[in-house]
Write a protein that holds these residues in place. Structure first.
Motif, PDB file in Angstrom:
ATOM      1  N   ASP A 162       0.851  -1.193   0.000  1.00 40.51           N
ATOM      2  CA  ASP A 162       0.000   0.000   0.000  1.00 40.51           C
ATOM      3  C   ASP A 162       0.882   1.237   0.000  1.00 40.51           C
ATOM      4  O   ASP A 162       2.108   1.134   0.092  1.00 40.51           O
ATOM      5  CB  ASP A 162      -0.900  -0.003   1.244  1.00 40.51           C
ATOM      6  CG  ASP A 162      -2.228   0.705   1.032  1.00 40.51           C
ATOM      7  OD1 ASP A 162      -2.313   1.550   0.114  1.00 40.51           O
ATOM      8  OD2 ASP A 162      -3.175   0.431   1.777  1.00 40.51           O
ATOM      9  N   ALA A 163       0.260   2.400  -0.088  1.00 37.39           N
ATOM     10  CA  ALA A 163       0.962   3.681  -0.008  1.00 37.39           C
ATOM     11  C   ALA A 163       0.133   4.635   0.836  1.00 37.39           C
ATOM     12  O   ALA A 163      -1.099   4.533   0.869  1.00 37.39           O
ATOM     13  CB  ALA A 163       1.167   4.259  -1.408  1.00 37.39           C
ATOM     14  N   ARG A 164       0.816   5.541   1.517  1.00 35.91           N
ATOM     15  CA  ARG A 164       0.153   6.548   2.346  1.00 35.91           C
ATOM     16  C   ARG A 164       0.890   7.878   2.189  1.00 35.91           C
ATOM     17  O   ARG A 164       2.064   7.907   1.854  1.00 35.91           O
ATOM     18  CB  ARG A 164       0.178   6.167   3.838  1.00 35.91           C
ATOM     19  CG  ARG A 164      -0.651   4.958   4.197  1.00 35.91           C
ATOM     20  CD  ARG A 164      -2.136   5.330   4.220  1.00 35.91           C
ATOM     21  NE  ARG A 164      -2.960   4.264   4.741  1.00 35.91           N
ATOM     22  CZ  ARG A 164      -3.394   3.228   4.063  1.00 35.91           C
ATOM     23  NH1 ARG A 164      -3.052   3.083   2.809  1.00 35.91           N
ATOM     24  NH2 ARG A 164      -4.171   2.322   4.608  1.00 35.91           N
ATOM     25  N   SER A 165       0.189   8.963   2.494  1.00 32.17           N
ATOM     26  CA  SER A 165       0.763  10.296   2.431  1.00 32.17           C
ATOM     27  C   SER A 165       0.654  10.948   3.806  1.00 32.17           C
ATOM     28  O   SER A 165      -0.341  10.757   4.519  1.00 32.17           O
ATOM     29  CB  SER A 165      -0.003  11.109   1.386  1.00 32.17           C
ATOM     30  OG  SER A 165       0.505  12.411   1.302  1.00 32.17           O
ATOM     31  N   TYR A 166       1.684  11.724   4.187  1.00 29.68           N
ATOM     32  CA  TYR A 166       1.726  12.374   5.499  1.00 29.68           C
ATOM     33  C   TYR A 166       2.159  13.825   5.351  1.00 29.68           C
ATOM     34  O   TYR A 166       2.963  14.151   4.474  1.00 29.68           O
ATOM     35  CB  TYR A 166       2.751  11.669   6.418  1.00 29.68           C
ATOM     36  CG  TYR A 166       2.492  10.201   6.550  1.00 29.68           C
ATOM     37  CD1 TYR A 166       1.608   9.717   7.511  1.00 29.68           C
ATOM     38  CD2 TYR A 166       3.102   9.298   5.684  1.00 29.68           C
ATOM     39  CE1 TYR A 166       1.347   8.360   7.613  1.00 29.68           C
ATOM     40  CE2 TYR A 166       2.838   7.940   5.780  1.00 29.68           C
ATOM     41  CZ  TYR A 166       1.969   7.477   6.739  1.00 29.68           C
ATOM     42  OH  TYR A 166       1.704   6.143   6.829  1.00 29.68           O
ATOM     43  N   ALA A 167       1.664  14.650   6.239  1.00 32.10           N
ATOM     44  CA  ALA A 167       2.138  16.028   6.369  1.00 32.10           C
ATOM     45  C   ALA A 167       2.774  16.126   7.742  1.00 32.10           C
ATOM     46  O   ALA A 167       2.206  15.659   8.737  1.00 32.10           O
ATOM     47  CB  ALA A 167       0.989  17.007   6.231  1.00 32.10           C
ATOM     48  N   ALA A 168       3.964  16.699   7.801  1.00 34.26           N
ATOM     49  CA  ALA A 168       4.671  16.830   9.075  1.00 34.26           C
ATOM     50  C   ALA A 168       5.441  18.143   9.074  1.00 34.26           C
ATOM     51  O   ALA A 168       5.694  18.751   8.024  1.00 34.26           O
ATOM     52  CB  ALA A 168       5.628  15.651   9.270  1.00 34.26           C
TER      53      ALA A 168
END
Length: 141
Positions: free
Chosen positions: A74-80
């Motif tokens: 799978d793939a995921r996106s994050y903001a940090a």
């Protein structure tokens, strides 16, 4: 001084052995997630590098173990936000089979402070990075 914004694509390994998950503890050198959190082994894709090459390189640097096989899950996106940088991180998650061995951190000046097999049943989300939380959820599906 204007704040920087960066995008990073990373490859992470979901490595299990019985009821244990291989995790790395982030050091002060961690560019995106907070130091001290337990995180999945893996890291940023270098220019021109294929994701599975990154996975093999990063797993060796962070665990001292060699990848035998990996499959994209799978793939995921994050903001940090860390150290004056706003990050947009895209994580590619792979199920990984490793050559047997004892984990040890090879790259001692990188973003990994320690590596350990941890019982999945004893993990609490408060000690995990956002990517490790998502990885654990992927394994539970």
């Amino acid at each position: 001084m204007a704040e920087q914004a960066r995008t990073r694509v990373s490859a992470y390994g979901l490595v299990t052995r019985e009821d244990h998950l291989l995790l790395t503890r982030l050091s002060e050198a961690s560019p995106v997630f907070l130091p001290g959190l337990w995180h999945l082994p893996g890291g940023g894709i270098d220019f021109g590098e294929q994701p599975q090459e990154t996975l093999a390189r990063e797993l060796y640097e962070e665990t001292g173990l060699e990848v035998l096989d990996s499959r994209l899950v799978d793939a995921r996106s994050y903001a940090a936000h860390r150290l004056g940088v706003r990050w947009h991180l895209v994580g590619l998650f792979y199920r990984v089979d490793l050559r047997p061995g004892t984990p040890r951190v090879v790259e001692t000046d990188g973003s990994t402070a320690e590596v350990r097999w941890m019982a999945r049943s004893g993990l609490t989300r408060s000690v995990l990075s956002p990517a490790a939380i998502d990885g654990l959820d992927m394994l539970d599906r």
